[in-house]
Design an enzyme around this catalytic site. Sequence first.
Site, PDB file in Angstrom:
ATOM      1  NE  ARG A  62     -12.554  19.548   0.758  1.00 46.09           N
ATOM      2  CZ  ARG A  62     -12.880  19.702   1.230  1.00 46.09           C
ATOM      3  NH1 ARG A  62     -11.308  20.600   1.809  1.00 46.09           N
ATOM      4  NH2 ARG A  62     -13.700  20.123   2.553  1.00 46.09           N
ATOM      5  CE1 TYR A 117      -4.977  -2.823 -11.552  1.00 50.23           C
ATOM      6  CE2 TYR A 117      -5.940  -1.837 -10.057  1.00 50.23           C
ATOM      7  CZ  TYR A 117      -5.206  -2.003 -10.424  1.00 50.23           C
ATOM      8  OH  TYR A 117      -4.319  -1.109 -10.422  1.00 50.23           O
ATOM      9  CG  ASP A 189     -12.805  -1.641 -13.148  1.00 48.55           C
ATOM     10  OD1 ASP A 189     -12.774  -1.351 -14.055  1.00 48.55           O
ATOM     11  OD2 ASP A 189     -12.011  -2.000 -12.221  1.00 48.55           O
ATOM     12  CE  LYS A 214      -5.709   1.361 -16.125  1.00 53.06           C
ATOM     13  NZ  LYS A 214      -4.719   1.500 -14.982  1.00 53.06           N
TER      14      LYS A 214
HETATM   15  C1  LIG Z   1      -9.617  -2.942 -13.934  1.00 55.76           C
HETATM   16  C2  LIG Z   1      -8.728  -1.944 -13.682  1.00 55.76           C
HETATM   17  N1  LIG Z   1      -9.350  -0.872 -12.637  1.00 55.76           N
HETATM   18  C3  LIG Z   1      -9.130   0.279 -11.606  1.00 55.76           C
HETATM   19  C4  LIG Z   1      -7.944   0.648 -12.253  1.00 55.76           C
HETATM   20  C5  LIG Z   1      -7.304   1.034 -11.176  1.00 55.76           C
HETATM   21  O1  LIG Z   1      -6.775   2.854 -12.224  1.00 55.76           O
HETATM   22  P1  LIG Z   1      -5.815   3.248 -11.521  1.00 55.76           P
HETATM   23  O2  LIG Z   1      -4.398   2.619 -12.434  1.00 55.76           O
HETATM   24  O3  LIG Z   1      -6.160   5.010 -12.721  1.00 55.76           O
HETATM   25  O4  LIG Z   1      -5.755   3.609 -10.596  1.00 55.76           O
HETATM   26  C6  LIG Z   1      -6.963  -0.488 -13.003  1.00 55.76           C
HETATM   27  C7  LIG Z   1      -5.340  -0.237 -13.114  1.00 55.76           C
HETATM   28  O5  LIG Z   1      -4.856  -0.886 -14.004  1.00 55.76           O
HETATM   29  C8  LIG Z   1      -7.312  -1.935 -13.979  1.00 55.76           C
HETATM   30  O6  LIG Z   1      -6.713  -2.161 -14.654  1.00 55.76           O
END
Ligand SMILES: Cc1ncc(COP(=O)(O)O)c(C=O)c1O
Length: 400
Positions: A62, A117, A189, A214
């Site tokens: 871990r 988000y 982000d 992504k």
């Molecule tokens: C801008 C953004 N941040 C974070 C996330 C979250 O990522 P995850 O789907 O890996 O939890 C997303 C998911 O669509 C996103 O579009």
Amino acid sequence: MNDSSKDGRSPPRRPETRVVTAGRDPASYHGFVNPPVYHASTVLYPSAEDFLAHRARYQYGRRGTPTTEALELALQELEGPQCAAVALVPSGLAAISTALLSIIHAGDHLLVTDSAYGPTRNYCEQILTRLGVTTTYYDPLIGPGIAELMRPNTRAVYLESPGSLSFEMQDTAAIAAAAHAKGALVLMDNTWATPLYFRAFEQGVDLSIQAGTKYIGGHSDVMLGTISANQATVTSLRNTVRLSGLCVGPDDVYLGLRGLRTLAVRLDRHHKSGLAVARWLEKRPEVLRLLHPAMESYSGHAIWKRDFTGASGLFSVVLKPVPQNAVYAFLDELELFGIGASWGGYESLAIPFDCAPVRTATKWVPGGPTVRLHIGLEAVEDLLADLERGFAALAVAASA
Ligand SMILES: Cc1ncc(COP(=O)(O)O)c(C=O)c1O
């Protein structure tokens, strides 16, 4: 292998080179190009004394393996010298929640962009409220005006630029300067641009978050989150990840590492194809306007041009007003664009969306129905032909 050459005399390498070389150490793996995928929990120690003294390069599955270390180091090198460490967590949302948790204390105040988000807001509303943390949402275009929203207990300002549905471009440096002047930290982000196209730490960000799901993964086959910290935030981030028991399965880490090696070439294609499709869409009679940071006609373009070195394949389209069933007819007719959540993979996607119900600091009045597109790695001509068919279906449905 790292950022500089073996003898340290070569000039600093470009990001396209660093995604290939960063975090690699073939000599440690018998010369093989890639590290092995360590499936591991227990680590055996040579003696009882070593065990009690935690005397080992790796202590427990871990806590990290050569596989996780390879991806962490690669991302750290990509982020640049201000990055003190990178933590891996099981999803992009886990990266958001862990980054927030790592800096927040009971009774703190947070400023979060209204364009964040959706699940970021849910975490603030449903988890952080239980710690007595209050969140104020702010206009993403606020710039230095954020100073007026700062309170004595404002612990951090959270950005997402561009917003991943609505594409507002934030003046990160101005917001960061105002936040730091009041002793607050800055989280962002950075999933849309990745460290290749936006140098978060150079713009004043203290914790930079990516949904590795992504573009780093790049193939829609992995859930992964990454959090990059600077000196100001690294200790609390490390402790939060360790004390929470967060780790990522070895195969997923490996998929992230494998995806990272082709990130530059994929992003370049996403950028070019995305822009080509956006320019074509802008001339369509069905389209009101494009929300694409790299389009000269876009209101956020100046900030994109100043701060970013590229655009990814994600943007939105505002259609001229038509009944909602005509929008559905358009989307359902598409063959190359899948309808589904997430983005950043090799395939194109299209979804309808409406930000209005979640906004609290700003009003979302785009002027027509909105669709978000992710432009994948297919031939642009084929994507345009697909969209053309979609528009034909939209016209039929709209006139029925
Ligand atoms: C801008 C953004 N941040 C974070 C996330 C979250 O990522 P995850 O789907 O890996 O939890 C997303 C998911 O669509 C996103 O579009």
